[in-house]
Design a protein around this motif. Structure first.
Motif, short mmCIF file in Angstrom:
data_model
loop_
_atom_site.label_atom_id
_atom_site.label_comp_id
_atom_site.label_asym_id
_atom_site.label_seq_id
_atom_site.Cartn_x
_atom_site.Cartn_y
_atom_site.Cartn_z
N LYS A 123 -3.09 3.48 -2.16
CA LYS A 123 -2.85 2.17 -2.75
C LYS A 123 -1.57 2.11 -3.59
CE LYS A 123 -6.55 0.55 -4.79
NZ LYS A 123 -7.79 0.63 -5.61
N SER A 124 -1.16 3.24 -4.15
CA SER A 124 0.00 3.26 -5.05
C SER A 124 1.32 3.11 -4.31
CB SER A 124 0.02 4.55 -5.87
OG SER A 124 0.19 5.68 -5.01
N ASP A 125 1.34 3.52 -3.04
CA ASP A 125 2.55 3.37 -2.23
C ASP A 125 2.57 1.97 -1.62
OD1 ASP A 125 3.75 3.68 0.77
OD2 ASP A 125 4.85 4.93 -0.65
N SER A 126 3.69 1.31 -1.71
CA SER A 126 3.76 -0.07 -1.25
C SER A 126 3.45 -0.22 0.24
CB SER A 126 5.15 -0.67 -1.53
OG SER A 126 6.16 0.11 -0.90
N GLN A 127 3.99 0.72 1.07
CA GLN A 127 3.76 0.62 2.51
C GLN A 127 2.34 1.03 2.89
OE1 GLN A 127 6.69 2.46 5.02
NE2 GLN A 127 5.41 2.33 6.85
N GLY A 129 -0.18 1.32 0.96
CA GLY A 129 -1.14 0.45 0.28
C GLY A 129 -1.39 -0.82 1.05
N ALA A 130 -0.31 -1.41 1.57
CA ALA A 130 -0.44 -2.63 2.38
C ALA A 130 -1.17 -2.33 3.68
CB ALA A 130 0.95 -3.20 2.68
N GLU A 131 -0.86 -1.17 4.28
CA GLU A 131 -1.53 -0.78 5.54
C GLU A 131 -3.01 -0.52 5.30
OE1 GLU A 131 0.71 2.59 6.74
OE2 GLU A 131 2.35 1.40 7.61
N PHE A 132 -3.35 0.10 4.17
CA PHE A 132 -4.74 0.38 3.82
C PHE A 132 -5.51 -0.92 3.62
CE2 PHE A 132 -7.93 1.63 0.45
CZ PHE A 132 -8.77 2.31 1.31
N LYS A 133 -4.89 -1.85 2.92
CA LYS A 133 -5.52 -3.15 2.68
C LYS A 133 -5.76 -3.89 4.00
CE LYS A 133 -4.97 -7.41 -0.03
NZ LYS A 133 -4.08 -8.16 -0.96
N GLN A 134 -4.76 -3.84 4.88
CA GLN A 134 -4.88 -4.49 6.19
C GLN A 134 -5.97 -3.82 7.03
OE1 GLN A 134 -3.39 -7.31 7.48
NE2 GLN A 134 -4.89 -6.94 9.12
N TYR A 135 -6.04 -2.49 6.94
CA TYR A 135 -7.05 -1.75 7.69
C TYR A 135 -8.45 -2.15 7.24
CZ TYR A 135 -9.96 2.21 9.12
OH TYR A 135 -10.97 2.98 9.64
N LEU A 136 -8.66 -2.25 5.93
CA LEU A 136 -9.97 -2.66 5.41
C LEU A 136 -10.34 -4.06 5.89
CD1 LEU A 136 -9.92 -1.38 1.70
CD2 LEU A 136 -10.97 -0.29 3.69
N GLN A 137 -9.35 -4.94 5.91
CA GLN A 137 -9.61 -6.30 6.40
C GLN A 137 -9.98 -6.30 7.88
OE1 GLN A 137 -6.02 -8.43 5.38
NE2 GLN A 137 -6.65 -8.79 3.26
#
Length: 335
Positions: A123-127, A129-137
């Motif tokens: 989550k701390s890394d911008s790239q 973190g965004a990929e992790f958030k998208q994956y969860l969605q």
């Protein structure tokens, strides 16, 4: 309080309750639906939500779409087959978690903290973190639900380690394996000249160039100097194309087949691989001794023995388990 006031207050309260019900009803319906059982294993439920997370995770990992999933193989679609496979794997995992609980196997606070730290790092890394958030969605999971899946996976790993820890390997088994697989422990040392092909349009020209270089070698020109001049493998060309020693399984198949068929000092014809065109020269060949590969063999046999023993336990546990599947709930899961 007079009658009219009471009626008015009651009406207001009724309206408020109705508004609340209207607002929360979809959430209630969704919660009830997600908590329906796709299977019950020894009295414990595998929920539709948990199944959906694992199903969508696999669909996302392999990049499958509805068109592919609707295709039939035999009397079932890919979607049906994948769902059945995932449900079976979740049933096995539920059995494993139950067996772990019987043995008081769980994660330590340090192990749980390590998972939290790993998630925080994503989550701390911008790239990432965004990929992790998208994956969860994409898989329809909260961060806690994702974490729960990781914890369960690690508990199963600890169960495996615990129940298989007594599977040992004797020196006699190691020696027998070595003698039965001697060809697996041959190393060749080779050099090559590579003409890369990155586009099909240049394939003919690169092959022609490789044939010219091969003719130079056959005419007696020095292989190493030709490698330095013509090879397009930047990692080896300055070393005369020297790749060092390697064993079977470490190179692409076409290259490996050619290299292991050559004698010391022999040069191949043109060999085509996914990288381009190669000319190969074998400069040495040796049989590794038992002592050199003893630890490797021990690890291989030990892994095989552990896997076989654990599989036998899984079959026993599954046979003893009371399992009920709910096909109607399974069918309602979609991507």
């Amino acid at each position: 309080m007079d009658k009219k006031t009471k009626i008015l207050l009651f009406s207001i309260a009724a309206v408020v309750i109705l508004i609340i019900l209207i607002a929360v009803t979809p959430e209630i319906v969704r919660y009830v639906d997600e908590n329906r059982a796709v299977a019950i294993v020894n009295g414990e439920k595998i929920t539709k939500k948990e199944f959906t997370i694992n199903y969508r995770s696999q669909i996302n990992y392999y990049g499958l779409d509805k068109a592919f999933l609707s295709q039939k193989v035999g009397d079932k679609t890919y979607e049906q087959q994948i769902k059945e496979n995932i449900l079976d794997s979740l049933i096995i995992r539920q059995i494993e978690l139950q067996q772990a609980r019987k043995r008081n196997i769980n994660l330590t606070q340090a192990e749980k903290k390590a998972i939290d730290q790993q998630i925080d790092q994503y989550k701390s890394d911008s790239q990432s973190g965004a990929e992790f958030k998208q994956y969860l969605q994409t898989i329809g999971a909260t961060e806690n639900e994702y974490k729960d899946q990781v914890i369960k996976s690690q508990i199963v790993s600890k169960l495996y380690a615990e129940v298989t820890k007594n599977q040992k390997v004797s020196d006699a088994e190691i020696e027998h394996y070595y003698n039965s697989h001697r060809s697996d422990f041959i190393e060749v040392k080779a050099s090559h000249i590579l003409l890369k092909v990155s586009d099909s349009k240049e394939e003919a020209a690169k092959k022609k160039k490789a044939e010219e270089v091969l003719r130079m070698i056959k005419d007696g020109q020095n292989f190493e100097k030709l490698a330095q001049k013509y090879s397009e493998d930047e990692n080896t060309k300055q070393k005369g194309g020297d790749l060092g020693y390697f064993r079977k399984g470490q190179m692409v198949k076409e290259f490996e087949d050619a290299a292991f068929s050559l004698s010391i000092g022999e040069i191949s014809s043109i060999v085509k691989t996914s990288y381009g065109f190669h000319i190969i020269k074998v400069t040495d060949r040796k049989q590794l001794t038992l002592n050199e590969v003893k630890d490797e063999i021990k690890s291989t046999i030990e892994s095989q023995k552990k896997d076989e023993y654990y599989q036998s336990l899984l079959e026993k546990w599954k046979k003893e388990a009371k399992i009920k599947k709910f096909e109607d709930v399974l069918k309602s899961v979609s991507i």
